[in-house]
Design an enzyme around this catalytic site. Structure first.
Site, short mmCIF file in Angstrom:
data_model
loop_
_atom_site.label_atom_id
_atom_site.label_comp_id
_atom_site.label_asym_id
_atom_site.label_seq_id
_atom_site.Cartn_x
_atom_site.Cartn_y
_atom_site.Cartn_z
N ASN A 4 -19.75 1.41 -4.90
CA ASN A 4 -18.99 1.06 -6.11
C ASN A 4 -19.80 1.32 -7.36
O ASN A 4 -19.27 1.83 -8.36
CB ASN A 4 -18.55 -0.41 -6.05
CG ASN A 4 -17.37 -0.61 -5.13
OD1 ASN A 4 -16.28 -0.12 -5.41
ND2 ASN A 4 -17.59 -1.28 -4.01
N MET B 299 -25.22 -9.58 -4.71
CA MET B 299 -25.19 -10.66 -3.73
C MET B 299 -25.72 -12.01 -4.24
O MET B 299 -26.08 -12.86 -3.46
CB MET B 299 -25.97 -10.24 -2.47
CG MET B 299 -25.36 -9.04 -1.76
SD MET B 299 -23.60 -9.26 -1.37
CE MET B 299 -23.73 -10.42 0.00
N HIS C 30 -13.83 -7.57 -5.10
CA HIS C 30 -13.92 -8.33 -3.84
C HIS C 30 -12.95 -7.73 -2.81
O HIS C 30 -11.79 -7.45 -3.13
CB HIS C 30 -13.56 -9.80 -4.09
CG HIS C 30 -13.73 -10.63 -2.85
ND1 HIS C 30 -14.96 -11.03 -2.38
CD2 HIS C 30 -12.82 -11.08 -1.96
CE1 HIS C 30 -14.79 -11.70 -1.25
NE2 HIS C 30 -13.51 -11.74 -0.98
#
Ligand code: GRF
Length: 202
Positions: A17, A81, A106
């Protein structure tokens, strides 16, 4: 179109991404986006800045200093994270008249399957479809306002691994589209306010 828009991308993992966002960004501007990782093992290290994690307070203070120096307008989390603290979020927002300009991608149709391994959770729950969400970031994990969601079928015949890798391509395209919409002012931006002070609120 915004004349300039300064974006920071945070990633911890494979970085598909983050790399897609870099590409979308470079289609608009010649300036480089700020690309940050906390993981020395991430391929993103080659392209971006490594800020190894020592402890949360120091880590966020370092991030904020860099964001402030770069007059950053948006933060796009791309497989980052770590959970951002309320203080981090409010400090960053205070530079933009309290607009929430932190996004996350997400891999589920939120509010379903928050947290880790969302594709696996949908797969193991025998769902017929799942999807991807882009949402604003708050201190509660995967809970802020949803900007866009796309559903798609779970193709069991290709196996979980392949399904995840194909779904990631859908994510990459969706996140690039969101960034284009920011540049084209279809998603409102409050620019970094010149003259704001660095000091964290209260
Ligand atoms: C993606 O599935 C993203 O939705 C989630 O973490 C994963 C990161 O993948 N938040 P990558 O590092 O961008 O390839």
């Amino acid at each position: 179109m915004l004349n300039t828009c300064r974006v920071a991308i945070f990633a911890s993992g494979a970085g598909t991404n983050a790399l897609a966002l870099m590409k979308a960004y470079q289609d608009f501007y010649s300036v480089e986006p700020l690309l940050i990782t906390d993981n020395p093992g991430s391929p993103i290290c080659k392209e971006g800045i490594l800020i190894p994690f020592v402890n949360k307070e120091e880590h966020e203070a370092t991030l904020l200093r860099i964001l402030f120096e770069n007059k950053t307008d948006w933060i796009l989390l791309a497989g980052y994270m770590r959970i951002l603290s309320a203080k981090f979020i409010s400090t960053f927002s205070s530079w933009h008249k309290n607009a929430n300009q932190i996004l996350n991608i997400h891999p589920s149709l939120l509010p379903k399957y928050k947290g880790k391994d969302a594709y696996r959770q949908a797969w193991e729950s025998k769902d017929s479809h799942t999807g991807v969400s882009v949402h604003r970031v708050t201190e509660s994990i995967d809970s802020g306002d949803i900007l866009v969601q796309i559903p798609f079928l779970i193709r069991r015949e290709i196996g979980l691994e392949q399904f995840i890798s194909e779904s990631k391509k859908i994510e990459n395209d969706l996140y690039m589209q969101v960034l284009r919409r920011i540049f084209q002012e279809e998603i409102a931006t409050t620019k970094f306010q010149e003259g704001v002070s660095f000091a964290a609120p209260g």
